[in-house]
Design an enzyme around this catalytic site. Structure first.
Site, mmCIF file in Angstrom:
data_model
loop_
_atom_site.group_PDB
_atom_site.id
_atom_site.type_symbol
_atom_site.label_atom_id
_atom_site.label_comp_id
_atom_site.label_asym_id
_atom_site.label_seq_id
_atom_site.Cartn_x
_atom_site.Cartn_y
_atom_site.Cartn_z
ATOM 1 N N HIS A 208 -3.194 15.119 -6.004
ATOM 2 C CA HIS A 208 -3.273 14.124 -5.530
ATOM 3 C C HIS A 208 -4.014 12.902 -5.474
ATOM 4 O O HIS A 208 -5.004 13.139 -4.766
ATOM 5 C CB HIS A 208 -2.579 14.021 -3.711
ATOM 6 C CG HIS A 208 -2.164 12.769 -3.575
ATOM 7 N ND1 HIS A 208 -1.479 13.313 -1.804
ATOM 8 C CD2 HIS A 208 -2.247 11.327 -3.632
ATOM 9 C CE1 HIS A 208 -1.033 12.015 -1.667
ATOM 10 N NE2 HIS A 208 -1.395 10.786 -2.613
ATOM 11 N N HIS B 208 -5.285 8.266 -7.544
ATOM 12 C CA HIS B 208 -5.000 7.248 -7.422
ATOM 13 C C HIS B 208 -5.681 7.358 -8.642
ATOM 14 O O HIS B 208 -7.365 6.391 -7.931
ATOM 15 C CB HIS B 208 -4.493 6.436 -6.280
ATOM 16 C CG HIS B 208 -3.983 7.538 -5.583
ATOM 17 N ND1 HIS B 208 -2.107 6.864 -5.599
ATOM 18 C CD2 HIS B 208 -3.703 7.853 -4.408
ATOM 19 C CE1 HIS B 208 -1.759 6.987 -4.584
ATOM 20 N NE2 HIS B 208 -2.748 7.915 -3.506
ATOM 21 N N PHE B 209 -5.677 6.855 -9.124
ATOM 22 C CA PHE B 209 -6.847 6.318 -10.808
ATOM 23 C C PHE B 209 -6.739 5.211 -11.293
ATOM 24 O O PHE B 209 -7.549 4.409 -11.676
ATOM 25 C CB PHE B 209 -7.416 8.013 -11.657
ATOM 26 C CG PHE B 209 -7.500 8.655 -11.343
ATOM 27 C CD1 PHE B 209 -8.613 8.932 -10.814
ATOM 28 C CD2 PHE B 209 -8.377 9.786 -12.249
ATOM 29 C CE1 PHE B 209 -9.053 10.114 -9.803
ATOM 30 C CE2 PHE B 209 -8.537 11.257 -12.550
ATOM 31 C CZ PHE B 209 -9.018 10.675 -10.384
ATOM 32 N N ARG B 210 -5.697 4.224 -10.418
ATOM 33 C CA ARG B 210 -4.959 2.841 -10.780
ATOM 34 C C ARG B 210 -5.494 2.403 -12.008
ATOM 35 O O ARG B 210 -4.832 1.392 -12.381
ATOM 36 C CB ARG B 210 -6.609 2.413 -9.985
ATOM 37 C CG ARG B 210 -6.563 2.807 -8.712
ATOM 38 C CD ARG B 210 -6.043 2.649 -7.493
ATOM 39 N NE ARG B 210 -6.150 3.399 -6.516
ATOM 40 C CZ ARG B 210 -5.383 3.254 -4.894
ATOM 41 N NH1 ARG B 210 -4.054 3.256 -5.924
ATOM 42 N NH2 ARG B 210 -5.072 3.169 -3.916
ATOM 43 N N ASN C 174 1.381 4.899 -8.409
ATOM 44 C CA ASN C 174 1.929 3.517 -7.963
ATOM 45 C C ASN C 174 0.193 2.895 -8.756
ATOM 46 O O ASN C 174 -0.278 1.709 -7.838
ATOM 47 C CB ASN C 174 1.948 3.533 -6.626
ATOM 48 C CG ASN C 174 0.002 4.096 -5.464
ATOM 49 O OD1 ASN C 174 -0.232 5.686 -6.416
ATOM 50 N ND2 ASN C 174 -0.063 3.624 -4.512
ATOM 51 N N LYS D 292 7.896 11.184 -7.033
ATOM 52 C CA LYS D 292 6.809 11.553 -6.446
ATOM 53 C C LYS D 292 8.296 9.959 -5.315
ATOM 54 O O LYS D 292 8.758 8.926 -5.698
ATOM 55 C CB LYS D 292 5.534 10.465 -6.461
ATOM 56 C CG LYS D 292 5.391 9.337 -4.855
ATOM 57 C CD LYS D 292 4.321 10.803 -4.100
ATOM 58 C CE LYS D 292 3.699 10.178 -3.429
ATOM 59 N NZ LYS D 292 2.057 9.755 -3.032
ATOM 60 N N HIS E 6 6.136 11.045 0.378
ATOM 61 C CA HIS E 6 5.088 10.284 1.937
ATOM 62 C C HIS E 6 5.692 9.947 2.459
ATOM 63 O O HIS E 6 6.775 9.263 2.536
ATOM 64 C CB HIS E 6 4.211 9.064 1.072
ATOM 65 C CG HIS E 6 4.072 8.193 1.775
ATOM 66 N ND1 HIS E 6 2.661 7.897 1.869
ATOM 67 C CD2 HIS E 6 4.291 7.496 3.615
ATOM 68 C CE1 HIS E 6 1.925 7.102 2.935
ATOM 69 N NE2 HIS E 6 2.902 7.331 3.762
ATOM 70 N N ASP F 179 -5.760 12.847 -1.934
ATOM 71 C CA ASP F 179 -5.263 11.599 -1.855
ATOM 72 C C ASP F 179 -6.858 10.402 -2.012
ATOM 73 O O ASP F 179 -7.123 9.694 -1.357
ATOM 74 C CB ASP F 179 -4.455 11.443 -0.372
ATOM 75 C CG ASP F 179 -3.950 10.020 -0.428
ATOM 76 O OD1 ASP F 179 -3.508 9.581 -2.020
ATOM 77 O OD2 ASP F 179 -3.241 9.882 0.454
ATOM 78 N N PRO G 48 -5.160 0.439 2.496
ATOM 79 C CA PRO G 48 -4.891 2.052 2.702
ATOM 80 C C PRO G 48 -6.025 2.830 1.656
ATOM 81 O O PRO G 48 -5.291 2.695 0.749
ATOM 82 C CB PRO G 48 -4.120 2.080 3.398
ATOM 83 C CG PRO G 48 -3.237 1.855 2.584
ATOM 84 C CD PRO G 48 -3.484 0.181 2.516
HETATM 85 O O1 DOR Z 1 -3.575 5.402 2.363
HETATM 86 C C1 DOR Z 1 -3.277 5.881 1.587
HETATM 87 N N1 DOR Z 1 -3.116 4.920 -0.004
HETATM 88 N N2 DOR Z 1 -1.770 5.937 1.500
HETATM 89 C C2 DOR Z 1 -1.561 6.009 0.835
HETATM 90 O O2 DOR Z 1 0.015 6.272 0.624
HETATM 91 C C3 DOR Z 1 -1.561 4.755 -0.896
HETATM 92 C C4 DOR Z 1 -2.202 5.261 -1.096
HETATM 93 C C5 DOR Z 1 -2.751 4.540 -2.272
HETATM 94 O O3 DOR Z 1 -2.216 3.453 -3.509
HETATM 95 O O4 DOR Z 1 -4.030 3.355 -1.887
HETATM 96 ZN ZN ZN Z 2 -1.710 8.612 -2.124
HETATM 97 ZN ZN ZN Z 3 1.120 9.029 0.570
#
Ligand code: DOR
Ligand code: ZN
Ligand code: ZN
Length: 435
Positions: free
Chosen positions: A56, A58-60, A90, A140, A170, A295, A313
């Site tokens: 899990h 998120h490398f953006r 995402n 996802k 999620h 995460d 977040p």
């Molecule tokens: O804290 C979070 N950040 N929860 C998420 O579900 C998305 C993630 C994000 O991509 O920044």
């Molecule tokens: Zn996440």
């Molecule tokens: Zn999440």
């Protein structure tokens, strides 16, 4: 003559030292005595673990590379002892079309220092059969962003596709989140109010809902970032009822509670939010949890400086979890067995990653060497991630990764990052070249 021999490896605390022979990126032999090799690394009795697998991150990349990209994200991974990451969809564009998947795959092939897989988003359930051809780590679903009809249709369509695909979830109920957010926004603006805008009930309701769909469609599901004892209880019950349901915890939900929102403000803002003492999970719960997923969700400090309702977040997690866990190991609060299960073995099993998660002959030579004695104070300024903040800032830890090898290639030594080309971890169902 082998490519590499790593000598004086401890595979367990107190165990006899062994030598790992490595050939073509795979573990060729595990022997008492060294084997002749072109190169030898003497790790002098340090503990050697399987490379960590983060299911899990998120490398953006693409689209949000001001927050992170596949190079900096994978450097953070290697620095933290990780050799494989599974990236979330995402991004911009989201990874939910064949074109977006192929584009992200080629970005990762050119930039990633560690091996990788890709989770795929679901924008139209009727497309999942086509997307399944691209070997997604999972489908996802952000339950907080979809309604019940969509969710049901997604479960129906995914369960219909051959190959027993996994849904990662999620779990937060959209209605409850909406209602509580409206209410809390009227009360003012503070991270504590944000936490109440997404209460434990929003999570447990969503968990219940997803479990009942899993049962209805005989579909395997994985819950991301489980954050409350009640959710965990529902997952345990579902397992006892024979459902294929697994649960993940993040480092921040494991080690922190909502009181940290006072001191760290938006830097500790995540979804789901940190919970109060009564509603949180702790190290004692780990035997019932399948995996730790960081995460790793980097944002810029500038974005985080917005007021709580507008700050994004998420916190970066790749460079802190192994030292935090090794500290628990040193304190006798957790076993080495559990560390390997949560961070290596189960992630490989749940996400069907071939040849990874274990140190054994024939497996990929993905390794992390750790110094159990080395002490450190967590300092986000030293992160390789672009996100130089952490709710663990200032934490004292004992036990640090000092070397990371991906398929026998050294990618981190004492915090220094070296070159490497990460690979896509799943077999190509399409005729796509991997190199
Ligand atoms: O804290 C979070 N950040 N929860 C998420 O579900 C998305 C993630 C994000 O991509 O920044
Ligand atoms: Zn996440
Ligand atoms: Zn999440």
């Amino acid at each position: 003559m082998l490519d590499l021999c790593i000598t004086n490896c401890k595979m367990n605390i107190g165990a006899e030292e062994v030598c790992l022979g490595i050939e073509d990126g795979k573990i060729f032999s595990i022997k008492k005595l060294p084997t002749a090799a072109s190169e030898t690394i003497d790790v002098q009795g340090m503990l050697v673990l399987p490379g960590l697998i983060d299911a899990h991150v998120h490398f953006r990349d693409p689209g949000l590379t001001v927050k992170e990209d596949f190079f900096t994200g994978s450097a953070a991974a290697a620095a933290g002892g990780y050799t494989t990451v599974l990236d979330m969809p995402n991004t911009i564009p989201p990874t939910n079309t064949p074109q977006a998947i192929m584009r992200k795959r080629s970005i990762a092939l050119s930039k990633s220092l560690v091996d990788f897989g890709l989770h795929v988003g679901v924008v139209d359930p009727s497309h999942v059969r086509e997307l399944a051809k691209y070997s997604p780590a999972s489908f996802k679903i952000f339950m907080d962003l979809v309604d019940h009809d969509f969710l049901t249709e997604a479960f129906r369509k995914i369960s219909d596709v051959d190959g027993n695909h996994l849904i990662s979830i999620h779990a937060e109920d959209p209605q409850l989140v909406k209602q509580c957010t409206q209410k809390m926004k009227m009360e003012g603006s503070s991270p504590e109010l944000y936490a109440m805008a997404r209460p434990p009930l929003a999570e447990t309701e969503a968990v219940k809902n997803a479990i009942s769909l899993a049962k209805q469609f005989n579909q395997r599901i994985h819950f991301c970032h489980v954050s409350t004892p009640k959710s965990l209880k529902l997952i345990i019950q579902a397992k006892n009822n024979g459902l294929d349901v697994t649960g993940e915890i993040t480092p921040h939900h494991l080690f922190l509670d909502s009181s940290y929102l006072k001191s760290y403000g938006n830097l500790a803002k995540t979804n789901p939010p940190l919970r109060d003492r009564e509603h949180r999970l702790v190290v004692k719960n780990l035997p019932n949890i399948d995996i730790i997923g960081t995460d790793h969700a980097p944002h810029t400090i500038k974005e985080k400086n917005n007021d709580v309702w507008n700050a994004p977040p998420g916190v970066p997690g790749l460079e802190t979890i192994l030292p935090l866990m090794l500290t628990q190991l040193n304190k006798g609060k957790i076993s080495l067995r559990d560390i390997k299960r949560l961070l290596c073995e189960r992630p490989a099993k749940i996400f069907n990653i071939p040849k990874k998660g274990l140190i054994a002959e024939g497996m990929d030579a993905d390794l992390v060497v750790v110094d159990l004695k080395k002490e450190n104070i967590i300092d986000p300024d030293k992160f390789h991630s672009k996100a130089k903040y952490s709710p663990f800032k200032g934490f004292r830890v004992q036990g640090m990764p000092i070397m990371t090898l991906v398929r026998g290639n050294l990618v981190m030594e004492n915090g220094e990052i070296l070159k490497n080309q990460g690979k896509f971890v799943y077999q190509n169902t399409l005729s796509i070249e991997n190199e």
